[in-house]
Design a protein around this motif. Structure first.
Motif, PDB file in Angstrom:
ATOM      1  N   SER A  31       0.849  -1.169   0.275  1.00  0.00           N
ATOM      2  CA  SER A  31       0.099   0.371   0.276  1.00  0.00           C
ATOM      3  C   SER A  31       1.248   1.321  -0.128  1.00  0.00           C
ATOM      4  CB  SER A  31      -0.983   0.430   1.217  1.00  0.00           C
ATOM      5  OG  SER A  31      -1.683  -1.267   1.408  1.00  0.00           O
ATOM      6  N   PHE A  32       0.860   2.466  -0.857  1.00  0.00           N
ATOM      7  CA  PHE A  32       1.413   3.507  -0.707  1.00  0.00           C
ATOM      8  C   PHE A  32       0.645   4.368  -1.973  1.00  0.00           C
ATOM      9  CE2 PHE A  32       2.757   3.740  -5.296  1.00  0.00           C
ATOM     10  CZ  PHE A  32       3.045   1.901  -5.673  1.00  0.00           C
ATOM     11  N   GLN A  33       0.819   5.815  -1.651  1.00  0.00           N
ATOM     12  CA  GLN A  33      -0.259   6.717  -2.278  1.00  0.00           C
ATOM     13  C   GLN A  33       1.010   7.679  -2.822  1.00  0.00           C
ATOM     14  OE1 GLN A  33      -2.404   9.387   1.002  1.00  0.00           O
ATOM     15  NE2 GLN A  33      -3.555   7.519   1.015  1.00  0.00           N
ATOM     16  N   ILE A  34       0.820   8.257  -3.579  1.00  0.00           N
ATOM     17  CA  ILE A  34       1.640   9.681  -4.815  1.00  0.00           C
ATOM     18  C   ILE A  34       0.357  10.922  -5.314  1.00  0.00           C
ATOM     19  CG2 ILE A  34       3.027  10.014  -6.165  1.00  0.00           C
ATOM     20  CD1 ILE A  34       3.199   7.252  -7.222  1.00  0.00           C
ATOM     21  N   ARG A  35       0.496  12.254  -4.476  1.00  0.00           N
ATOM     22  CA  ARG A  35      -0.256  13.191  -4.449  1.00  0.00           C
ATOM     23  C   ARG A  35       0.479  13.314  -5.799  1.00  0.00           C
ATOM     24  NH1 ARG A  35       2.035  12.410   0.709  1.00  0.00           N
ATOM     25  NH2 ARG A  35      -0.219  12.505   2.332  1.00  0.00           N
ATOM     26  N   ARG A  36       0.041  14.866  -6.066  1.00  0.00           N
ATOM     27  CA  ARG A  36       0.155  15.332  -7.256  1.00  0.00           C
ATOM     28  C   ARG A  36       1.349  15.880  -7.299  1.00  0.00           C
ATOM     29  NH1 ARG A  36      -4.203  15.844 -10.774  1.00  0.00           N
ATOM     30  NH2 ARG A  36      -6.466  15.014  -9.902  1.00  0.00           N
ATOM     31  N   GLY A  37       2.115  16.335  -8.431  1.00  0.00           N
ATOM     32  CA  GLY A  37       3.539  17.400  -8.500  1.00  0.00           C
ATOM     33  C   GLY A  37       4.821  16.510  -7.464  1.00  0.00           C
ATOM     34  N   GLU A  38       4.159  14.660  -7.210  1.00  0.00           N
ATOM     35  CA  GLU A  38       5.370  14.030  -6.117  1.00  0.00           C
ATOM     36  C   GLU A  38       6.077  13.040  -7.127  1.00  0.00           C
ATOM     37  OE1 GLU A  38       3.116  11.760  -3.086  1.00  0.00           O
ATOM     38  OE2 GLU A  38       4.943  12.783  -1.700  1.00  0.00           O
TER      39      GLU A  38
END
Length: 574
Positions: A31-38
């Motif tokens: 599980s992981f998340q990527i934010r906008r512009g990251e």
């Protein structure tokens, strides 16, 4: 905040079935998340599941379990995927590691760049497809004249830039780069990474960057995730992960990063694995290739323009003074590199050698004692079959059975991460390689000692002893075995290089950090100084073993002593 999250991976699991009963869990509850512009970096050793996770994100693989939300859309749901298919295929783009295989070799560069826009029926921002292709080529630092060429006419770095240009034509919001710099040399790696950083700042897309090179990840990424055996063991801001790692595997990875200070590098312990050496601090600048003048100066200084024979004589002269050179890969004296590996080979090969010849002697005696019985025939047939099985095939078979199916024993390495001092863990890692070393040679030498004993049994002095009334057991042990032992000791001495060569192969298959894997790595990376010393050491071992076999035959075997005495007396008489 929720609306800032572009990609949300929840409990992702993917399994590759090998057979009806065997499967490999490549990704396990990630599980992981990527934010906008990251820029999110994903690191880990080969086989840890990084590429599989990336391909699941791009819907190349259908996940076995879990959810992947892109802009709030569950891409694992077939209905939602079909409904938003065009948006998902245009705003998500991927760059593969091997640019040669990801570009159609039969298409020109112009057609490769224009194809995604034509397939998705996107109107180019610059008016025409050709103008858009020319603009993207300039944007990634390539001459538009390359549009007329085929991928095979370009270098590795140029092909990777073409792959980047193809991805940028779609104006992506998420770019997935699966080890895009792994197959490039150091200078081109620096150029591509700087290009990625520039493009990300210009376009503001989110970036999933997968790499082995931790220095590049630290330089480029905002957050980092560490994968090990399919699991995401640690994640967090890049600076926090590199300065204060929590998981033992992350600590081991970071400890393996080379230090650019030669004195500090020599003072610390050599890690079991190494990454491409880049400075950990400072500004990474684009590095140009060497000019012809600089290359000529370097070749002259290193003596590479001299004939091969002259270079070899120079190396041999230095070797006589104890200077075997510096390892190109490990950046240290080759003797220090070998010191860190030779102990593992001595343990594996030495214990295996003792087991082989102890068990072979016992089996040979048993077969000779039970000659022509069902036990003797079974052992001989098994020995013939196993003697025909190559070490690498037997290694793979044992890994499949005991590691992947039964999950009893580890499949590679000398110890688990963080358990270098754990004796029981080292023993567990030693069992499978030891089994291959022993089984590959045991039956051959058992069959040999059986035949030696039976040859003695058929000698006239044995028949005479039996005629005198001695029991078969007494004759076998008092006469036959006693005369067979000197020959057997000579065979043992001669067989040391043979067993050692088998040990090298086994080490390579099991990734066991010994001399065998070191020889393979030195040949692969053209580390000639290290390879020359390993060849020299192997040659010395062969010579010493042959000399030992000759001495054993001359000094221990009474028949050889009598023959030598007879030859000496004949010479004296002449």
């Amino acid at each position: 905040m929720e609306h800032e999250i572009l990609l949300d991976v929840r409990h992702l699991t993917h399994i590759f079935p090998l057979s009806r009963k065997t499967a490999v869990k490549a990704v396990d509850d990630v599980s992981f998340q990527i934010r906008r512009g990251e820029i999110f970096g994903l690191v880990g050793e080969s086989g840890s599941g990084k590429s599989t996770a990336a391909r699941c994100v791009m819907n190349i693989y259908q996940p076995y379990a879990g959810q992947i939300y892109y802009k709030g859309i569950d891409t694992c749901d077939r209905g939602q995927f079909r409904k938003n298919k065009k948006m998902l295929q245009t705003t998500r783009q991927m760059i593969f590691q091997d640019s040669g295989s990801s570009l159609n070799q039969k298409m020109k560069v112009r057609d490769i760049i224009e194809e995604p826009m034509r397939v998705q029926k996107i109107r180019p921002l610059r008016g025409s497809y050709e103008e858009e292709a020319r603009f993207q080529m300039k944007y990634v630092g390539l001459d538009p004249e390359y549009l007329k060429k085929y991928p095979g006419e370009l270098s590795g770095g140029q092909r990777q830039r073409v792959a980047i240009a193809r991805a940028l034509t779609m104006e992506p919001e998420l770019l997935v780069a699966d080890e895009p710099i792994a197959s490039l040399d150091a200078s081109i790696q620096a150029q591509i990474v700087n290009l990625f950083r520039h493009l990300q700042k210009e376009h503001g897309f989110s970036f999933l960057f997968i790499a082995h090179d931790l220095d590049m990840v630290e330089f480029l990424c905002d957050r980092v995730g560490v994968m090990y055996h399919g699991k995401l063991v640690e994640t967090g801001p890049a600076r926090a992960v590199f300065e204060n790692p929590l998981h033992p595997y992350t600590k081991a990875l970071i400890a393996a990063i080379p230090i650019p200070d030669p004195r500090r590098e020599r003072a610390r312990a050599v890690p079991d694995f190494s990454n491409t050496e880049f400075p950990r601090t400072g500004t990474l600048r684009e590095v140009e290739k060497m000019t012809p003048e600089e290359r000529a100066w370097a070749e002259e200084k290193l003596g590479l323009k001299d004939p091969i024979s002259v270079q070899y004589i120079r190396w041999a002269g230095n070797a006589l003074h104890g200077d075997f050179g510096i390892s190109y890969k490990y950046k240290m004296d080759v003797t220090r590199v070998i010191e860190g590996r030779i102990g593992n080979t001595l343990v594996l090969g030495g214990i295996g050698f003792l087991l082989i010849f102890t068990l072979a002697l016992l089996l040979g005696i048993l077969c000779a004692w039970k000659e022509d019985t069902w036990l003797d025939r079974i052992i001989c047939k098994v020995g013939t079959i196993t003697g025909c099985i190559p070490e690498f095939w037997l290694s793979l078979l044992l890994i499949l059975v005991f590691s992947m199916q039964l999950k009893w024993l580890p499949s590679s390495g000398a110890y688990s991460v963080g358990k270098q001092a754990d004796f029981s863990d080292r023993v567990c890692h030693l069992i499978l390689p030891m089994m291959v070393v022993v089984l590959s040679h045991l039956w051959y030498y058992a069959y040999m000692i059986r035949n030696k004993i039976l040859d003695e049994v058929r000698e006239e002095y044995v028949l005479l002893a039996r005629a005198k009334g001695l029991k078969r057991k007494t004759v076998l042990f008092r006469h036959c075995l006693r005369n067979t032992i000197p020959s057997y000791l000579g065979i043992m001495a001669i067989s040391v290089p043979h067993v050692l060569g088998g040990t090298y192969i086994v080490e390579t298959v099991f990734s066991y950090p010994g001399i065998g894997t070191l020889a393979y790595e030195s040949a692969r990376y053209k580390d000639y100084n290290l390879l020359m010393l390993l060849c020299l050491m192997s040659g010395i071992v062969v010579i010493l073993c042959n000399m030992a076999a000759q001495i054993i035959n001359e000094r221990i075997d009474p028949r050889m002593r009598e023959k030598e005495a007879a030859e000496t007396s004949e010479v004296m008489m002449l």
